[in-house]
Motif scaffolding. Sequence first.
Motif, PDB file in Angstrom:
ATOM      1  N   LEU A  82       0.803  -1.222   0.000  1.00  0.00           N
ATOM      2  CA  LEU A  82       0.000   0.000   0.000  1.00  0.00           C
ATOM      3  C   LEU A  82       0.839   1.277   0.000  1.00  0.00           C
ATOM      4  N   THR A  83       2.041   1.196   0.574  1.00  0.00           N
ATOM      5  CA  THR A  83       2.860   2.409   0.701  1.00  0.00           C
ATOM      6  C   THR A  83       4.018   2.464  -0.297  1.00  0.00           C
ATOM      7  N   SER A  84       4.169   1.442  -1.127  1.00  0.00           N
ATOM      8  CA  SER A  84       5.252   1.437  -2.114  1.00  0.00           C
ATOM      9  C   SER A  84       4.965   2.469  -3.210  1.00  0.00           C
ATOM     10  N   PRO A  85       6.033   3.006  -3.837  1.00  0.00           N
ATOM     11  CA  PRO A  85       5.829   3.959  -4.935  1.00  0.00           C
ATOM     12  C   PRO A  85       5.020   3.339  -6.063  1.00  0.00           C
ATOM     13  N   VAL A  86       4.262   4.198  -6.748  1.00  0.00           N
ATOM     14  CA  VAL A  86       3.490   3.755  -7.909  1.00  0.00           C
ATOM     15  C   VAL A  86       4.428   3.808  -9.107  1.00  0.00           C
ATOM     16  N   THR A  87       4.705   2.661  -9.703  1.00  0.00           N
ATOM     17  CA  THR A  87       5.677   2.588 -10.793  1.00  0.00           C
ATOM     18  C   THR A  87       4.978   2.556 -12.153  1.00  0.00           C
ATOM     19  N   GLY A  88       5.788   2.730 -13.202  1.00  0.00           N
ATOM     20  CA  GLY A  88       5.250   2.694 -14.558  1.00  0.00           C
ATOM     21  C   GLY A  88       4.462   3.936 -14.921  1.00  0.00           C
TER      22      GLY A  88
END
Length: 480
Positions: free
Chosen positions: A165-171
């Motif tokens: 939930l707290t990880s960076p949004v990639t792509g």
Amino acid sequence: MEKGTFSQWVNQKVLPPIMKFVNTKAVVALKDGMVYALPFIIIGSVFLILSNVPIPAVAAAIKASGWADVFTQAYTTTFGLIAIWAAVGIAYVYVRNENYEALPAGLTSLSVFMLLQFLQIDNPLVAAMGKAGTGITNSAGNVVMTGTRLSANIDKLPDTIQNFLTSPVTGVINVTWLGGQGMIAAILIGLLVGWAYSAMMRAGWKITLPEQVPANVANQFSAMIPAGVILTASMLLYAGFKFFLNTDMLQLIYKILQTPLQGLSDSLGGALIIAFLVSFFWFFGVHGGLIMGAITSGLLIPNTADNAALYHAGQLSLANGAHIVTNEFYNNFINLTGSGITIGLVIFTLFAAKSVQFKSIGKVELVPAIFNINEPFLFGLPLVMNPFLALPFFLTPVIVALSTYAVIAFGIVPPLNGVAAPWTTPAIVSGFFIGGWKMALWQAVTLLISTAVYFPFAKKYDQYLYNQEQEKAAQETSEA
């Protein structure tokens, strides 16, 4: 030092190295390449105003109708992409001036600009959590779960889910770096790509196809090797920053280069130096506006973009990091009514001039002055190399820069809002666009400052011209 000796010293010792610097390939590419961003800055400013109309009732109605989001989308994809326009435009102009097919270089620069940054954004939950977090809001903007409560609930979840939930949004592309915060990186990338691309083309690093192949196809194959070399080198550079420094190149440039340089340009000293040098160069017949514009635009435009972002977020204040000295400070105050802020001379010619020369030039200058053009005064009066008017010509922009900086710093008028009024926008009108009615009123005050400073010097010069005209008329009468 006598006037002639001083002028000779300036022309021989001071101006040549400055002009040599200004006419370098890099500075020319920077100056002309940034022009491509201008339409998007101005058009985007219109959308910025529409999304933040300074009338609460109208702004609330626009937001309720959903059009505020539409205007925000238009602003983000025009003004909000100035780093992209800079990266493409600078490389394009650099290679075009080397007489090679320029568009592939501009597109290569764009690709490098995107390659050298992390294609990710921080998870919105990170900013929402904790005591200082924004919490979770509903569509009406009301907080339905505080940051503290949000953290407490997420902490109850398994670690794996918390990390997810707290990880960076990639792509995704982080639009932050496409605007003002990425400007210095965009300039450096545009210049380096332009230089490297031109050097490889000059060295013959290209695929040559038979004459029967259409030119538009052959040109793209010619670009393949330089573009491939540049992109491969950029990929390795990205990998080095990622694996060894745990950051990307754009973030590093912003922290160690752009932030200090923007701070320097945004200082009182920076404002006064810029104001003085514009008139200083013009006094010796060199286009001070172009020189200082080329040197300062890479720093002042990001200042404008930062203020525009704060204005759009409803947080425009010095406490929140707004800049005092922006590109509009330069265009709409330091150069108001033309370099040297010569509106005071126009007012003198309308109400107090006696000499035919002053009156005639004043009539010619009246309309251009409204649109911030004063070449008729610079070369017709003239202001260039004129000892009678040198002091007010140097002093007026410095006084206006100092006083404008002060009224913003002390909170008398708000910071400039990031709206980019074209430099030809008439005084007071431009003030309203770039800062509301208070800024428009302050622009009116600066016109009075110009009049007060120029008037006594203009009166003395006008008397000198009048005496010359009278002597000439008397001489012609006696000869007749």
